[in-house]
Design a protein around this motif. Structure first.
Motif, PDB file in Angstrom:
ATOM      1  N   ASN A 131       0.829  -1.184  -0.109  1.00  0.00           N
ATOM      2  CA  ASN A 131      -0.127  -0.042  -0.026  1.00  0.00           C
ATOM      3  C   ASN A 131       0.895   1.168  -0.058  1.00  0.00           C
ATOM      4  O   ASN A 131       0.827   2.378  -0.628  1.00  0.00           O
ATOM      5  CB  ASN A 131      -1.002   0.005   1.159  1.00  0.00           C
ATOM      6  N   LEU A 132       2.044   1.134   0.850  1.00  0.00           N
ATOM      7  CA  LEU A 132       2.688   2.668   1.005  1.00  0.00           C
ATOM      8  C   LEU A 132       3.574   2.643  -0.124  1.00  0.00           C
ATOM      9  O   LEU A 132       4.022   3.811  -0.317  1.00  0.00           O
ATOM     10  CB  LEU A 132       3.193   2.529   2.253  1.00  0.00           C
ATOM     11  N   PHE A 133       4.621   1.279  -0.233  1.00  0.00           N
ATOM     12  CA  PHE A 133       5.801   1.868  -1.009  1.00  0.00           C
ATOM     13  C   PHE A 133       5.676   1.117  -2.388  1.00  0.00           C
ATOM     14  O   PHE A 133       6.847   0.935  -2.991  1.00  0.00           O
ATOM     15  CB  PHE A 133       6.879   1.201  -0.238  1.00  0.00           C
ATOM     16  N   GLY A 134       4.803   0.670  -2.876  1.00  0.00           N
ATOM     17  CA  GLY A 134       4.558   0.259  -4.245  1.00  0.00           C
ATOM     18  C   GLY A 134       5.074  -1.221  -4.392  1.00  0.00           C
ATOM     19  O   GLY A 134       5.614  -1.766  -5.452  1.00  0.00           O
ATOM     20  N   GLY A 135       4.870  -2.262  -3.320  1.00  0.00           N
ATOM     21  CA  GLY A 135       5.228  -3.402  -3.357  1.00  0.00           C
ATOM     22  C   GLY A 135       6.678  -3.853  -3.599  1.00  0.00           C
ATOM     23  O   GLY A 135       7.183  -4.848  -3.884  1.00  0.00           O
ATOM     24  N   LYS A 136       7.578  -2.695  -2.937  1.00  0.00           N
ATOM     25  CA  LYS A 136       9.006  -3.032  -2.910  1.00  0.00           C
ATOM     26  C   LYS A 136       9.331  -4.159  -1.814  1.00  0.00           C
ATOM     27  O   LYS A 136       8.729  -4.095  -0.675  1.00  0.00           O
ATOM     28  CB  LYS A 136       9.928  -1.882  -2.735  1.00  0.00           C
ATOM     29  N   LEU A 137      10.281  -4.825  -1.823  1.00  0.00           N
ATOM     30  CA  LEU A 137      10.645  -5.626  -0.888  1.00  0.00           C
ATOM     31  C   LEU A 137      11.590  -5.032  -0.058  1.00  0.00           C
ATOM     32  O   LEU A 137      12.634  -4.581  -0.219  1.00  0.00           O
ATOM     33  CB  LEU A 137      11.532  -6.945  -1.338  1.00  0.00           C
ATOM     34  N   ILE A 138      11.078  -4.848   1.332  1.00  0.00           N
ATOM     35  CA  ILE A 138      11.781  -4.148   2.363  1.00  0.00           C
ATOM     36  C   ILE A 138      11.920  -5.036   3.404  1.00  0.00           C
ATOM     37  O   ILE A 138      10.867  -5.630   4.129  1.00  0.00           O
ATOM     38  CB  ILE A 138      11.016  -2.918   2.893  1.00  0.00           C
ATOM     39  N   SER A 139      13.143  -5.277   4.156  1.00  0.00           N
ATOM     40  CA  SER A 139      13.272  -5.992   5.136  1.00  0.00           C
ATOM     41  C   SER A 139      14.197  -5.371   6.184  1.00  0.00           C
ATOM     42  O   SER A 139      15.175  -4.507   5.744  1.00  0.00           O
ATOM     43  CB  SER A 139      14.103  -7.587   4.809  1.00  0.00           C
ATOM     44  N   VAL A 140      13.997  -5.458   7.472  1.00  0.00           N
ATOM     45  CA  VAL A 140      14.858  -4.946   8.563  1.00  0.00           C
ATOM     46  C   VAL A 140      15.959  -5.628   9.020  1.00  0.00           C
ATOM     47  O   VAL A 140      15.963  -6.910   9.576  1.00  0.00           O
ATOM     48  CB  VAL A 140      13.731  -4.515   9.863  1.00  0.00           C
ATOM     49  N   THR A 141      17.155  -5.069   8.644  1.00  0.00           N
ATOM     50  CA  THR A 141      18.305  -5.802   8.955  1.00  0.00           C
ATOM     51  C   THR A 141      18.712  -5.581  10.321  1.00  0.00           C
ATOM     52  O   THR A 141      19.327  -6.607  10.839  1.00  0.00           O
ATOM     53  CB  THR A 141      19.458  -5.624   8.071  1.00  0.00           C
ATOM     54  N   THR A 142      18.905  -4.491  10.829  1.00  0.00           N
ATOM     55  CA  THR A 142      19.326  -4.259  12.260  1.00  0.00           C
ATOM     56  C   THR A 142      18.722  -3.117  12.924  1.00  0.00           C
ATOM     57  O   THR A 142      18.151  -2.450  12.134  1.00  0.00           O
ATOM     58  CB  THR A 142      20.817  -3.980  12.306  1.00  0.00           C
ATOM     59  N   VAL A 143      18.200  -3.346  14.203  1.00  0.00           N
ATOM     60  CA  VAL A 143      17.579  -1.968  15.013  1.00  0.00           C
ATOM     61  C   VAL A 143      18.826  -1.750  15.907  1.00  0.00           C
ATOM     62  O   VAL A 143      19.142  -2.740  16.870  1.00  0.00           O
ATOM     63  CB  VAL A 143      16.426  -2.481  15.621  1.00  0.00           C
ATOM     64  N   ARG A 144      19.042  -0.677  16.353  1.00  0.00           N
ATOM     65  CA  ARG A 144      19.974  -0.286  17.177  1.00  0.00           C
ATOM     66  C   ARG A 144      19.409   0.759  18.250  1.00  0.00           C
ATOM     67  O   ARG A 144      18.775   1.917  17.491  1.00  0.00           O
ATOM     68  CB  ARG A 144      21.301   0.399  16.698  1.00  0.00           C
ATOM     69  N   ILE A 145      19.290   0.608  19.330  1.00  0.00           N
ATOM     70  CA  ILE A 145      18.317   1.650  20.269  1.00  0.00           C
ATOM     71  C   ILE A 145      19.427   2.407  21.160  1.00  0.00           C
ATOM     72  O   ILE A 145      20.485   1.678  21.737  1.00  0.00           O
ATOM     73  CB  ILE A 145      17.052   0.672  21.023  1.00  0.00           C
ATOM     74  N   SER A 146      18.891   3.480  21.288  1.00  0.00           N
ATOM     75  CA  SER A 146      19.693   4.412  22.369  1.00  0.00           C
ATOM     76  C   SER A 146      19.853   3.732  23.880  1.00  0.00           C
ATOM     77  O   SER A 146      18.630   3.067  24.221  1.00  0.00           O
ATOM     78  CB  SER A 146      19.438   5.892  22.270  1.00  0.00           C
ATOM     79  N   PRO A 147      20.605   4.252  24.577  1.00  0.00           N
ATOM     80  CA  PRO A 147      20.451   3.602  26.222  1.00  0.00           C
ATOM     81  C   PRO A 147      19.125   4.167  26.958  1.00  0.00           C
ATOM     82  O   PRO A 147      18.884   3.404  27.800  1.00  0.00           O
ATOM     83  CB  PRO A 147      21.607   4.187  26.515  1.00  0.00           C
ATOM     84  N   ASP A 148      18.476   5.266  26.507  1.00  0.00           N
ATOM     85  CA  ASP A 148      17.593   5.756  27.093  1.00  0.00           C
ATOM     86  C   ASP A 148      16.297   5.149  26.525  1.00  0.00           C
ATOM     87  O   ASP A 148      15.047   5.579  26.866  1.00  0.00           O
ATOM     88  CB  ASP A 148      17.263   7.283  27.289  1.00  0.00           C
ATOM     89  N   LEU A 149      16.267   4.215  25.311  1.00  0.00           N
ATOM     90  CA  LEU A 149      15.186   3.754  24.633  1.00  0.00           C
ATOM     91  C   LEU A 149      14.273   4.767  23.989  1.00  0.00           C
ATOM     92  O   LEU A 149      13.041   4.583  23.688  1.00  0.00           O
ATOM     93  CB  LEU A 149      14.341   2.678  25.522  1.00  0.00           C
ATOM     94  N   GLY A 150      14.766   5.839  23.946  1.00  0.00           N
ATOM     95  CA  GLY A 150      14.238   6.983  23.164  1.00  0.00           C
ATOM     96  C   GLY A 150      14.522   7.189  21.532  1.00  0.00           C
ATOM     97  O   GLY A 150      13.505   7.652  20.794  1.00  0.00           O
ATOM     98  N   LEU A 151      15.354   6.429  21.179  1.00  0.00           N
ATOM     99  CA  LEU A 151      15.657   6.728  19.655  1.00  0.00           C
ATOM    100  C   LEU A 151      16.058   5.059  19.077  1.00  0.00           C
ATOM    101  O   LEU A 151      16.979   4.656  19.556  1.00  0.00           O
ATOM    102  CB  LEU A 151      16.885   7.565  19.260  1.00  0.00           C
ATOM    103  N   ALA A 152      15.506   4.920  17.922  1.00  0.00           N
ATOM    104  CA  ALA A 152      16.032   3.631  17.262  1.00  0.00           C
ATOM    105  C   ALA A 152      16.331   4.026  15.857  1.00  0.00           C
ATOM    106  O   ALA A 152      15.708   4.456  15.168  1.00  0.00           O
ATOM    107  CB  ALA A 152      14.560   2.759  17.236  1.00  0.00           C
TER     108      ALA A 152
END
Length: 111
Positions: A27-48
């Motif tokens: 719906n949003l991106f025209g059917g492109k294949l998007i995969s989440v490889t890594t998520v790094r989160i800040s120590p205060d859990l406020g920014l990913a």
């Protein structure tokens, strides 16, 4: 040095964002294949910091711009999913993970 809580939250966000991209990419991106490889989160859990692998790679910058424009919507959907587990839904910053392209380039150079 990531704490155990940071690791757990980053795995939770990676799993849920992957499912969101799988369901909403048509719906949003025209059917492109998007995969989440890594998520790094800040120590205060406020920014990913979310690193994405986008296929086809020739349109990855345009897709990244579309994702950044829909960050508010994606954060809202994520908040509905993890609202019971996290008190604060972190701000999302999206980046393209080009490590696969780098590996492919090295393989081409070696062969």
């Amino acid at each position: 040095m990531d704490t155990t809580r940071q690791n757990k939250v980053s795995r939770l966000l990676q799993k849920d964002l992957g499912e969101i991209f799988q369901l909403e990419s048509r719906n949003l991106f025209g059917g492109k294949l998007i995969s989440v490889t890594t998520v790094r989160i800040s120590p205060d859990l406020g920014l990913a910091k979310v690193y994405l692998s986008i296929f086809p790679t020739d349109k990855s910058e345009d897709t990244l711009k579309a994702i950044k424009m829909n960050t508010k919507n994606l954060r809202r959907i994520l908040g509905n999913r993890v609202g019971k587990q996290l008190r604060i839904v972190p701000e999302l910053a999206f980046f393209v993970d080009d490590s696969l392209d780098y590996i492919e380039n090295i393989d081409n150079l070696l062969s």
